[in-house]
Scaffold this active site. Structure first.
Site: not given
Ligand code: BGC
Length: 740
Positions: A287
């Site tokens: 993530d």
């Molecule tokens: C989130 C993810 C997301 C990623 C990209 C993160 O802060 O937890 O779910 O896909 O950002 O935007």
């Protein structure tokens, strides 16, 4: 060039073609062999270079607005698809393009406008996760997935960062609206259908957040202490089902730690379980800015670090040079990424035209929103006759929210609010009331920052005077009161008035409306439950409309008017009081501990607890009313693995029923739930008087719903199994017993 030169050049070209491997025509092994160390390292790190270091791990941060890097921590893919969440690394000499990754679960999230370009790039906001799960209909979810996948492909994105499918352990989790259910079977089946739909369009998905990302509080550092049994039966089970049944191209590891180890540095999770046991063949990405040790992430099998920072590149280069990171590990991870890349539109060199059919997708969004709304209460007030006059109360009626904030936000072209939906269907509104709400909201919003994905400002609830209520009641006996809640990434909701509980103003509004109107309909516009105890006494009908996407107002009206008969069922239990929920004692952080949360309720999540402990719920898991009624008959087994039950529409209008099969298993360990969902099926639309025989397989290709986790792994106990055909976890219609 001379003739001799031309011949030499052509010869060199042929040699180059023969020697230089290319993505798409050469194996990943050959490509890896041809790559320099730096190319390999850059391939496992995304190309976000705006910050030298990731935002700090911030254990104390829990307010959405205060979230570190709020608004900045999303990588902008400057050169390819503006607003996408991140890009991969290109090695042009090997035909390797930079893959584009973009959010998210309720629809593609990219920038709708581009500098110096008059075209727009809006996407369709579909209903959010909880609503999709409430449809209990894999085919419908697959259809949504296919429509989203179509936009992903046409807008030039390669991998969609969705679905989000963490278990809804507690109703306060800020991202519950993106997630599906408190039950892993419902969550897993919904996710598998979504993935099949998206990937049918030739683009990838990233099932997330693997695993146990069940809260936003301290999400970058929280250590979740979970028993193996609860992990296997609840928190990993849905992922297992979805990953085995739909083969998502990528998996996104979660921010949190599980039993002391970050998910993205967790070899047991990413290697032993995901790959060795489940046979997963795609790649794992972190993530965004997750965890802090790139070498540990590489070794654990977290193949790609997103969105990628220069520091990560430096650390990995040094680790390779000093031998801390073995080349085989790096090669293995690069190879996994390349194998997926070769399948992507960019990997195949496909072009795209930025031409999705947004009108057709809006129709799908509206239809599917009606399939997942849950009618919680109806004493006959619904459906509403066409053309009636409505006293419409509540900000959310005039500023209806299609989805939540954060990475799950969608830049849609418009949203249909409930007032507009009612008017479009021929209802009239009490004009003074509508005017007052509209100007109140317009004024307050003019004082607030513009809506963008991370922050969605909402106006404070308008105070309605007694005189306004009296004047509205003189015009119509029908009031519709809409109550709503926003939630989003980066913060959890709170068990406070105005959030999980209704606040004084909302109670007073309901009480005064109840006194003045003969018919009171409550509509809830929220991604996860609020406590509704007492609302039943102040209303004739309650519709849980969830966060239903951009066609919200039309879809809610379709249900209120009876144009569509509701068939959604709760994918979560609604407790009488918050303290009844076992995880309420250990949500966020466990008392007296720092950055640790203990899942002490173990398997007793949601209906597993309520049915075992005999604690009454307000509305049970699996519950949802219809404008018709259904009768169940002839529940029997066909062989060892199929159950059959006949469902008859015994009411006056066409409708669909969700048949749920719960099982009582012979227990192989202490403190097990008495009853667990082991299968379900939704009937087609049944005409009044029509019956259908529903055949329900008990086995799945991926998991055995009858198995239990023991110290020695999965086991199916021998003995007596009692199966219930039910209309909710607490409404058993017929039962039968089978020996195994
Ligand atoms: C989130 C993810 C997301 C990623 C990209 C993160 O802060 O937890 O779910 O896909 O950002 O935007």
């Amino acid at each position: 060039m001379t003739m001799k030169g031309k011949i030499l050049f052509a010869g060199l070209m042929i040699m180059t073609c023969a020697c230089t491997p290319k993505l798409g025509t050469s194996t990943a092994n050959r490509l890896v062999k041809a790559m320099t160390v730096e190319e390999k390292v850059r391939t496992v790190v995304g190309t976000f270079t705006d910050v030298a270091t990731p935002p700090p791990v911030a254990p104390g941060v829990h307010n959405r607005a205060d979230y570190p890097g709020s608004g900045e921590n999303t990588a902008v893919s400057r050169n390819q698809v503006p607003g996408a969440a991140g890009d991969g690394y290109a090695v042009p000499r090997l035909g390797i393009p930079a893959i584009v990754y973009a959010d998210g679960p309720a629809g593609l999230r990219i920038d709708p406008r581009r500098e110096g370009d008059e075209n727009t790039y809006f996407c369709t906001a579909f209903p959010t996760g909880t609503l999709l799960a409430s449809a209990w209909d894999p085919a419908i979810v697959e259809e949504v997935g296919a429509a989203i996948g179509d936009e992903v492909r046409r807008y030039g994105v390669d991998v969609l960062l969705a679905p989000g499918m963490n278990l809804q352990r507690n109703p306060l989790t800020g991202r519950n609206f993106e997630y599906y259910s408190e039950d892993p079977l419902v969550a897993g089946i919904t996710a598998a259908s979504y993935i099949k739909g998206v990937q049918s369009q030739g683009v990838g998905t990233s099932i997330k957040h693997f695993a146990a990302n069940n809260q936003e509080l301290y999400r970058n550092g929280i250590d979740e202490k979970i028993s193996n049994r609860a992990l296997r039966e609840l928190y990993l089970r849905g992922f297992e089902l979805a990953i085995k049944e739909s083969a998502p191209w990528t998996v996104m590891s979660s921010y949190n730690k599980i039993n002391g180890v970050y998910a993205s540095e967790n070899e047991w999770l990413l290697n032993d379980v995901l790959r060795e046991e489940w046979g997963y063949e795609g790649f794992v990405m972190s993530d965004w800015f997750g965890a802090d040790d790139p070498v540990a992430q590489m070794k654990a099998g977290n193949d790609l670090l997103m969105p990628g920072t220069p520091n990560q590149i430096d650390e990995l280069m040094e680790a390779v040079e000093t031998g801390v990171l073995p080349m085989e590990v790096l090669d293995r991870n690069v190879k996994r990424i390349l194998e997926v890349m070769a399948q992507t539109p960019r990997g195949k060199g496909l072009s795209y035209a930025n031409d999705p059919d947004l009108e057709a997708h809006a129709v799908i969004s509206r239809r599917i929103a009606t399939e997942g709304m849950v009618l919680l209460r109806n004493n006959g007030a619904l459906p509403l006759k066409a053309g009636r006059k409505v006293a419409l109360f509540g900000n959310y009626a005039y500023d209806t929210q299609p989805g939540g904030s954060g990475s799950g936000y969608v830049n849609r072209a418009y949203k249909v609010t409930l007032d507009k939906g009612l008017e479009a269907a021929g209802f009239t509104l009490v004009p003074e009331l509508a005017d007052a709400y509209r100007s109140h909201i317009a004024f307050e919003k003019s004082q607030m920052p513009e809506e963008y994905f991370w922050v969605v400002p909402t106006a404070s609830e308008m105070v309605v005077t007694d005189a306004a209520i009296r004047s509205a009641a003189a015009q119509t006996p029908l009031a519709v009161v809409t109550l709503g809640r926003m939630a989003g990434e980066g913060g959890d909701r709170t068990a406070t008035e105005g959030d999980y509980f209704l606040d004084k103003q909302e109670w007073q509004l309901l009480e005064r409306v109840r006194r003045s109107f003969k018919e009171v309909v409550v509509v809830l516009n929220t991604g996860a439950p609020v406590e509704l105890t007492g609302v039943d006494k102040l209303s004739d009908a309650i519709l849980l409309a969830w966060l239903p996407g951009q066609e919200a107002g039309h879809a809610i009206t379709d249900i209120l008017s009876g144009a569509v008969n509701p068939s959604g069922k709760l994918p979560v239990s609604l407790a009488v009081k918050y303290e009844d929920i076992p995880s309420s004692k250990n949500f966020g952080v466990s008392e007296g501990e720092i950055n640790v949360v203990r899942y002490q309720e173990d398997l007793m999540v949601g209906y597993r607890y309520f049915t075992t402990a005999g604690v009454r719920t307000l509305y049970p898991f699996g519950f949802g009313l219809s404008y018709t009624s259904f009768e169940y008959a002839d529940f029997h087994a066909e062989g060892a693995d199929t159950l059959s039950v006949t469902v008859r529409n015994s009411g006056a209008v066409p409708g669909r029923e969700v048949v749920q099969i719960y099982v009582e298993k012979p227990a192989l360990s202490q403190d097990r739930p008495v009853r667990e969902l082991c299968a379900f099926a939704k009937t087609p639309v049944l005409q009044p008087g029509e019956s259908v025989e529903v055949k329900i397989p008990l086995r799945r290709p991926s998991i055995d719903p009858l198995a239990q986790w023991t110290d020695d792994g999965w086991a199916v106990a021998s003995g007596t199994y009692r199966f219930h055909a039910a209309s909710s976890a607490e409404d058993i219609k017929l039962s039968l017993t089978l020996e195994r």
